[in-house]
Design an enzyme around this catalytic site. Sequence first.
Site, short mmCIF file in Angstrom:
data_model
loop_
_atom_site.label_atom_id
_atom_site.label_comp_id
_atom_site.label_asym_id
_atom_site.label_seq_id
_atom_site.Cartn_x
_atom_site.Cartn_y
_atom_site.Cartn_z
N MET A 315 0.85 -1.30 0.03
CA MET A 315 -0.15 -0.08 -0.07
C MET A 315 0.76 1.40 -0.05
O MET A 315 0.66 2.16 -0.70
CB MET A 315 -0.98 0.38 1.18
N TRP A 318 2.43 1.59 -3.49
CA TRP A 318 1.58 2.13 -4.29
C TRP A 318 1.29 3.66 -4.35
O TRP A 318 1.25 4.16 -5.63
CB TRP A 318 -0.07 1.60 -4.05
N HIS A 319 1.62 4.13 -3.23
CA HIS A 319 1.44 5.62 -3.12
C HIS A 319 2.72 6.30 -3.84
O HIS A 319 2.56 7.48 -4.67
CB HIS A 319 1.50 6.27 -1.82
N GLY A 320 3.87 5.62 -3.95
CA GLY A 320 4.98 5.93 -4.55
C GLY A 320 6.10 5.41 -3.92
O GLY A 320 6.06 4.72 -2.81
#
Length: 382
Positions: A315, A318-320
């Site tokens: 997670m 996924w944001h960066g």
Amino acid sequence: MIPYSSFSFFMILGVLLIPVAVLGYKGKRSNVYNSFVHVVILLLAFASEMNQLVSFIVYIFWQVILVNWYAFYRKEKNEAGVFYAVVFLSLVPLLVTKLLPVWKMSNIVGFLGISYLTFKTVQMIIDMRDGVLKTVTVKEQLMFLLFSPTISSGPIDRFKRFQKDMETIPTREEYRLLLYKGINKIFLGFLYKFIIAYVINDRVIETPFIQGHTPLSTFIYMYAYSLYLFFDFAGYSAFAIGASYIMGVKTPENFNLPFLSKNMKDFWNRWHMSLSFWFRDYVYMRFVFWMMKKKWIQNRYTVSSIGYFLLFFLMGVWHGLELHYVAYGLYHAALMIAYDYFERKNKQWKIWKKNKVTEVLSIIITFHVICFGFLIFSGRLF
């Protein structure tokens, strides 16, 4: 034009939705007109940048081919290697989008909402593997992927739930309620995003004192940024859910008073719910089931902890791929593992008894822990 970011967008959306509301009020639906609305919204979102439009079209073709090929394959066979290969191929555009900036290369693949479309596609492939989803036509897939109210930032719907709404035209009485809820959601979105979030950002976060990076300014920033993040994103979600309701689709909620959470598990059942439930169902639960089936690790609590680590690491990434996003994911993994341990021991030792006082204290403690996580997420610390 980014959806729900300007009053021009809302003016166009409002005009487009008038015929939808009129038909819905009569207990009818026009799939042809609804498709026209989706095309116009998608053109508004992508046509201003030609590379985004081209990437979006190529991406949709790629995912439609993958899903339909796997649906055809799945009728006869169910090899694990093929399943993993198809999931990986579905993830490739998103992975490239995340990696190109790290390699200091121009991101010619990415477009607005690529993550949410990828979550939807991977979900369909996994559901086919599990036998939950037997067949899917190109038309059904396109209607699911190209549903314009949620195209930019979710919430992430589930295919079978969405399909049920598309196959059921609300009665006149049902649509009145949907229309009422939809309009209320959109006004709630205005309150959240364009008033509360704007004021917090303009009058607190962007002030010279808060931008000064002193210990006190960082302390205040932590709470201001946490509130801003909630009201801004919850506002977007309210717009998407409201527009969905007006189109007769009950898109799931994304937030449920997350700052009143009593613990970290409670928080992830209230914050960005469609994303956290997606990771829970398609990453955590599958990993735990797979590990227990293989029996490589006998202790189920150890398996659960590794599952939490995997879930929140992914997670965060996924944001960066920046350090603060990875740290944010690991921070929440550590919190979930620690709370899971505490919860089990508390059942034996009764350290933290349930009453009104401990409930209030739990909310206060959880709130501060969450805000510190958002401070990490903001990138202000490192």
